[in-house]
Scaffold this motif. Sequence first.
Motif, PDB file in Angstrom:
ATOM      1  N   GLY A 132      14.306 -58.259  32.900  1.00  0.00           N
ATOM      2  CA  GLY A 132      14.203 -57.314  34.241  1.00  0.00           C
ATOM      3  C   GLY A 132      12.656 -56.544  34.342  1.00  0.00           C
ATOM      4  N   ASP A 133      12.530 -55.874  35.435  1.00  0.00           N
ATOM      5  CA  ASP A 133      11.221 -55.097  35.653  1.00  0.00           C
ATOM      6  C   ASP A 133      11.527 -53.702  35.068  1.00  0.00           C
ATOM      7  OD1 ASP A 133       9.038 -54.070  36.612  1.00  0.00           O
ATOM      8  OD2 ASP A 133       9.375 -54.645  38.387  1.00  0.00           O
ATOM      9  N   GLY A 134      10.771 -53.343  34.002  1.00  0.00           N
ATOM     10  CA  GLY A 134      10.786 -52.189  33.545  1.00  0.00           C
ATOM     11  C   GLY A 134       9.519 -51.300  33.661  1.00  0.00           C
ATOM     12  N   ALA A 135       8.836 -51.543  34.767  1.00  0.00           N
ATOM     13  CA  ALA A 135       7.833 -50.805  35.091  1.00  0.00           C
ATOM     14  C   ALA A 135       8.087 -49.183  35.526  1.00  0.00           C
ATOM     15  CB  ALA A 135       7.094 -51.332  36.262  1.00  0.00           C
ATOM     16  N   LEU A 136       9.438 -49.039  35.623  1.00  0.00           N
ATOM     17  CA  LEU A 136       9.957 -47.624  36.210  1.00  0.00           C
ATOM     18  C   LEU A 136      10.946 -47.317  34.996  1.00  0.00           C
ATOM     19  CD1 LEU A 136       9.840 -47.370  39.884  1.00  0.00           C
ATOM     20  CD2 LEU A 136       8.250 -46.592  38.659  1.00  0.00           C
ATOM     21  N   GLY A 137      10.888 -47.905  33.711  1.00  0.00           N
ATOM     22  CA  GLY A 137      11.936 -47.451  32.711  1.00  0.00           C
ATOM     23  C   GLY A 137      13.075 -48.507  33.079  1.00  0.00           C
ATOM     24  N   TRP A 138      13.989 -48.096  32.388  1.00  0.00           N
ATOM     25  CA  TRP A 138      15.485 -48.820  32.480  1.00  0.00           C
ATOM     26  C   TRP A 138      16.468 -47.621  32.520  1.00  0.00           C
ATOM     27  CZ3 TRP A 138      15.623 -53.468  34.008  1.00  0.00           C
ATOM     28  CH2 TRP A 138      17.117 -54.219  34.063  1.00  0.00           C
ATOM     29  N   LYS A 139      17.338 -47.478  33.693  1.00  0.00           N
ATOM     30  CA  LYS A 139      18.276 -46.692  33.540  1.00  0.00           C
ATOM     31  C   LYS A 139      19.694 -46.951  33.032  1.00  0.00           C
ATOM     32  CE  LYS A 139      16.895 -44.544  38.001  1.00  0.00           C
ATOM     33  NZ  LYS A 139      16.553 -43.423  37.524  1.00  0.00           N
ATOM     34  N   GLU A 140      19.986 -48.201  32.908  1.00  0.00           N
ATOM     35  CA  GLU A 140      21.318 -48.614  32.108  1.00  0.00           C
ATOM     36  C   GLU A 140      20.937 -48.029  30.539  1.00  0.00           C
ATOM     37  OE1 GLU A 140      22.467 -52.685  32.888  1.00  0.00           O
ATOM     38  OE2 GLU A 140      21.361 -52.519  34.552  1.00  0.00           O
ATOM     39  N   GLY A 141      21.751 -47.284  30.087  1.00  0.00           N
ATOM     40  CA  GLY A 141      21.711 -46.725  28.759  1.00  0.00           C
ATOM     41  C   GLY A 141      20.974 -45.326  28.794  1.00  0.00           C
ATOM     42  N   PRO A 157       4.517 -42.919  35.005  1.00  0.00           N
ATOM     43  CA  PRO A 157       5.440 -42.755  36.164  1.00  0.00           C
ATOM     44  C   PRO A 157       6.483 -41.484  35.518  1.00  0.00           C
ATOM     45  CG  PRO A 157       5.322 -44.956  35.673  1.00  0.00           C
ATOM     46  CD  PRO A 157       4.512 -44.179  34.693  1.00  0.00           C
ATOM     47  N   GLN A 158       6.829 -40.630  36.595  1.00  0.00           N
ATOM     48  CA  GLN A 158       8.006 -39.661  36.240  1.00  0.00           C
ATOM     49  C   GLN A 158       8.951 -40.393  35.828  1.00  0.00           C
ATOM     50  OE1 GLN A 158       7.433 -36.232  36.079  1.00  0.00           O
ATOM     51  NE2 GLN A 158       9.341 -36.115  35.318  1.00  0.00           N
ATOM     52  N   GLU A 159       9.648 -41.452  36.109  1.00  0.00           N
ATOM     53  CA  GLU A 159      10.938 -41.982  35.713  1.00  0.00           C
ATOM     54  C   GLU A 159      10.833 -42.267  34.234  1.00  0.00           C
ATOM     55  OE1 GLU A 159      10.217 -43.287  40.189  1.00  0.00           O
ATOM     56  OE2 GLU A 159       8.849 -42.943  38.384  1.00  0.00           O
ATOM     57  N   PHE A 160       9.799 -42.529  33.576  1.00  0.00           N
ATOM     58  CA  PHE A 160       9.957 -42.665  32.057  1.00  0.00           C
ATOM     59  C   PHE A 160      10.227 -41.261  31.615  1.00  0.00           C
ATOM     60  CE2 PHE A 160       7.481 -46.476  32.583  1.00  0.00           C
ATOM     61  CZ  PHE A 160       8.236 -47.413  32.035  1.00  0.00           C
ATOM     62  N   LEU A 161       9.534 -40.123  32.092  1.00  0.00           N
ATOM     63  CA  LEU A 161       9.878 -38.951  31.566  1.00  0.00           C
ATOM     64  C   LEU A 161      11.205 -38.495  31.690  1.00  0.00           C
ATOM     65  CD1 LEU A 161       6.518 -37.154  32.802  1.00  0.00           C
ATOM     66  CD2 LEU A 161       6.988 -38.580  30.455  1.00  0.00           C
ATOM     67  N   ASP A 162      11.619 -38.668  32.923  1.00  0.00           N
ATOM     68  CA  ASP A 162      13.079 -38.321  33.000  1.00  0.00           C
ATOM     69  C   ASP A 162      14.143 -39.101  32.137  1.00  0.00           C
ATOM     70  OD1 ASP A 162      12.172 -36.666  35.045  1.00  0.00           O
ATOM     71  OD2 ASP A 162      12.675 -38.253  36.799  1.00  0.00           O
ATOM     72  N   GLN A 163      13.820 -40.321  31.690  1.00  0.00           N
ATOM     73  CA  GLN A 163      14.839 -41.154  30.845  1.00  0.00           C
ATOM     74  C   GLN A 163      14.608 -40.793  29.409  1.00  0.00           C
ATOM     75  OE1 GLN A 163      14.236 -45.418  31.869  1.00  0.00           O
ATOM     76  NE2 GLN A 163      13.974 -44.853  34.094  1.00  0.00           N
ATOM     77  N   LEU A 164      13.862 -39.632  29.046  1.00  0.00           N
ATOM     78  CA  LEU A 164      13.900 -39.123  27.731  1.00  0.00           C
ATOM     79  C   LEU A 164      15.086 -38.313  27.535  1.00  0.00           C
ATOM     80  CD1 LEU A 164      10.252 -38.535  26.533  1.00  0.00           C
ATOM     81  CD2 LEU A 164      11.870 -40.374  25.596  1.00  0.00           C
ATOM     82  N   LYS A 165      15.628 -38.214  26.121  1.00  0.00           N
ATOM     83  CA  LYS A 165      16.370 -36.896  25.927  1.00  0.00           C
ATOM     84  C   LYS A 165      15.307 -35.880  25.425  1.00  0.00           C
ATOM     85  CE  LYS A 165      20.328 -39.481  23.726  1.00  0.00           C
ATOM     86  NZ  LYS A 165      20.886 -39.823  22.587  1.00  0.00           N
ATOM     87  N   ILE A 166      15.912 -34.655  25.605  1.00  0.00           N
ATOM     88  CA  ILE A 166      14.999 -33.547  24.976  1.00  0.00           C
ATOM     89  C   ILE A 166      14.900 -33.749  23.364  1.00  0.00           C
ATOM     90  CG2 ILE A 166      15.448 -31.132  24.182  1.00  0.00           C
ATOM     91  CD1 ILE A 166      16.920 -30.718  26.899  1.00  0.00           C
ATOM     92  N   GLY A 167      13.790 -33.630  23.080  1.00  0.00           N
ATOM     93  CA  GLY A 167      13.241 -33.980  21.862  1.00  0.00           C
ATOM     94  C   GLY A 167      12.961 -35.409  21.507  1.00  0.00           C
ATOM     95  N   GLY A 168      13.170 -36.268  22.412  1.00  0.00           N
ATOM     96  CA  GLY A 168      12.756 -37.616  22.588  1.00  0.00           C
ATOM     97  C   GLY A 168      11.090 -37.950  22.682  1.00  0.00           C
ATOM     98  N   LEU A 206       1.042 -53.360  32.329  1.00  0.00           N
ATOM     99  CA  LEU A 206       2.277 -53.820  32.365  1.00  0.00           C
ATOM    100  C   LEU A 206       2.451 -54.256  33.946  1.00  0.00           C
ATOM    101  CD1 LEU A 206       4.699 -53.116  30.561  1.00  0.00           C
ATOM    102  CD2 LEU A 206       5.455 -51.525  32.087  1.00  0.00           C
ATOM    103  N   LYS A 207       2.984 -55.524  33.894  1.00  0.00           N
ATOM    104  CA  LYS A 207       3.233 -56.012  35.194  1.00  0.00           C
ATOM    105  C   LYS A 207       3.937 -55.147  36.169  1.00  0.00           C
ATOM    106  CE  LYS A 207       4.362 -60.604  37.073  1.00  0.00           C
ATOM    107  NZ  LYS A 207       5.057 -62.128  36.904  1.00  0.00           N
ATOM    108  N   ASN A 208       3.647 -55.031  37.296  1.00  0.00           N
ATOM    109  CA  ASN A 208       3.983 -54.011  38.505  1.00  0.00           C
ATOM    110  C   ASN A 208       4.048 -52.629  37.935  1.00  0.00           C
ATOM    111  OD1 ASN A 208       4.950 -56.287  39.843  1.00  0.00           O
ATOM    112  ND2 ASN A 208       6.870 -56.398  39.205  1.00  0.00           N
ATOM    113  N   ALA A 209       3.085 -52.444  37.269  1.00  0.00           N
ATOM    114  CA  ALA A 209       2.885 -50.959  36.898  1.00  0.00           C
ATOM    115  C   ALA A 209       2.453 -50.216  37.860  1.00  0.00           C
ATOM    116  CB  ALA A 209       1.778 -50.862  35.800  1.00  0.00           C
ATOM    117  N   VAL A 210       2.942 -48.912  37.857  1.00  0.00           N
ATOM    118  CA  VAL A 210       2.376 -48.085  39.193  1.00  0.00           C
ATOM    119  C   VAL A 210       1.169 -47.683  39.114  1.00  0.00           C
ATOM    120  CG1 VAL A 210       2.884 -45.597  39.910  1.00  0.00           C
ATOM    121  CG2 VAL A 210       4.582 -46.842  39.241  1.00  0.00           C
ATOM    122  N   GLN A 211       0.365 -47.976  40.277  1.00  0.00           N
ATOM    123  CA  GLN A 211      -1.177 -47.618  40.434  1.00  0.00           C
ATOM    124  C   GLN A 211      -1.371 -46.391  40.987  1.00  0.00           C
ATOM    125  OE1 GLN A 211      -3.463 -49.630  39.442  1.00  0.00           O
ATOM    126  NE2 GLN A 211      -1.640 -51.191  38.774  1.00  0.00           N
TER     127      GLN A 211
END
Length: 217
Positions: A132-141, A157-168, A206-211
């Motif tokens: 899959g394309d993980g340029a914006l992280g991976w929401k499953e899990g 990308p903000q999406e990566f930050l949003d996918q972190l737990k507190i303390g992550g 990264l392929k398809n990385a946000v510019q």
Amino acid sequence: MNIEQARFNMIEQQIRPWDVLDQDVLNLLSIVKRENFVPAAYRNIAFADLEIPLAAGQHMLFPRVEARVLQELAVKKHEVVLEIGAGSGYMAALLAARGRSVTSVEIEPELAKLAEENLAANGVSNAQVVLGDGALGWKEGEPYDVICVSGGLPVMPQEFLDQLKIGGRLAAFVGNAPVMKAQIITRVDEKQFRVADIFETLIPPLKNAVQPSRFKF
């Protein structure tokens, strides 16, 4: 070629001088056999200070970079890890040895297959490779305790930050040529993040990385 001597030299001459002093990490580099994750044609240089070529125009990271990122992430046994860019599966194997489970997202089918086969052949049962394309992280899990991005990100990308737990913690190579920064970003609370610049490097994006935005005024 004396593989064990070459491994010892890699650890002592490349990795330790790069401020990788965590003995658990150094021990792990002896346990997880890097040569088993290197394409057969490059097996004799598995421990060299090089970015070893992989299929689809990709490369393995320098051994010292892999080890330093592993040390700085400080993965714990109960933690769930997301890796973006499986490559040969080597970094996923290292992360899996420290954490509870690893999901490694790879956009190139040939590399996803290679990583999956390498992990299985080396008995790594707590890491899965997802095509899959993980340029914006991976929401499953999500959310994740640890995110490791193995390719360059011109911007974070903000999406990566949003996918972190507190303390992550998130490891990423951020910026553009000629100089990029390896960063460890820690989520302090719902809205705050702490950024630590670890070292400077240059990693293909990264392929398809946000510019970055290119607005003109």
